[in-house]
Design a protein around this motif. Structure first.
Motif, PDB file in Angstrom:
ATOM      1  N   LEU A   3      -1.811   2.890  -3.259  1.00  0.00           N
ATOM      2  CA  LEU A   3      -0.765   3.155  -4.228  1.00  0.00           C
ATOM      3  C   LEU A   3      -1.028   2.322  -5.472  1.00  0.00           C
ATOM      4  O   LEU A   3      -1.304   1.130  -5.369  1.00  0.00           O
ATOM      5  CB  LEU A   3       0.605   2.822  -3.637  1.00  0.00           C
ATOM      6  CG  LEU A   3       0.995   3.591  -2.381  1.00  0.00           C
ATOM      7  CD1 LEU A   3       2.302   3.062  -1.813  1.00  0.00           C
ATOM      8  CD2 LEU A   3       1.121   5.083  -2.677  1.00  0.00           C
ATOM      9  N   SER A  23      -0.485   7.957  -5.834  1.00  0.00           N
ATOM     10  CA  SER A  23      -1.076   7.800  -4.520  1.00  0.00           C
ATOM     11  C   SER A  23      -2.501   8.335  -4.505  1.00  0.00           C
ATOM     12  O   SER A  23      -2.797   9.302  -5.195  1.00  0.00           O
ATOM     13  CB  SER A  23      -0.241   8.535  -3.480  1.00  0.00           C
ATOM     14  OG  SER A  23      -0.923   8.580  -2.244  1.00  0.00           O
ATOM     15  N   SER A  97       5.087   3.435   0.385  1.00  0.00           N
ATOM     16  CA  SER A  97       5.192   4.707   1.096  1.00  0.00           C
ATOM     17  C   SER A  97       5.709   4.445   2.500  1.00  0.00           C
ATOM     18  O   SER A  97       5.231   3.539   3.191  1.00  0.00           O
ATOM     19  CB  SER A  97       3.816   5.373   1.143  1.00  0.00           C
ATOM     20  OG  SER A  97       3.872   6.579   1.877  1.00  0.00           O
TER      21      SER A  97
END
Length: 123
Positions: A3, A23, A97
């Motif tokens: 990320l 991402s 995430s």
């Protein structure tokens, strides 16, 4: 999954900034995502979270009505629009995430983290 957070900087009180998180993998599009922040000497705290579709969101009381989280499912990116910034918003902001696709408000349920971007709000 990697990320990459960006968009931090220095802004005056009352100003705005937009943070973005990209991402490295498309599969992150299927996960809930969140923004956290950590101020010096304090624990990392959840600022905002969104489910995988971007349809549901959650905000901490301290940023509610000032910050907006959104997600681009196709790109797997998440954005945090920050308005009416205050000096107490100064921190390193991290995107993360989650392990699942839903709306996740628990820090321990996030398994991938970005490197952080510094936001400084001057008084």
């Amino acid at each position: 999954v990697q990320l990459q957070a960006s968009g931090g900087g220095v802004v005056q009180t009352g100003g705005s900034l937009t943070l973005s998180c990209a991402s490295s993998r498309r599969t992150a599009s299927n996960n809930g995502m969140g923004w956290f922040r950590q101020a010096p000497g304090k624990e990392r705290e959840l600022v905002a979270a969104v489910d995988w579709r971007g349809g549901s969101s959650h905000y901490s009381d301290s940023v509610k009505d000032r910050f907006t989280i959104s997600k681009d499912v196709r790109k797997g990116t998440v954005t945090l629009q920050m308005n009416s910034l205050k000096p107490e918003d100064t921190a390193v902001y991290y995107c993360a995430s989650a392990r699942s696709s839903g709306l996740v408000a628990t820090k321990s349920l996030y398994n991938y983290w970005g490197q952080g971007t510094l936001v400084t709000v001057s008084s």
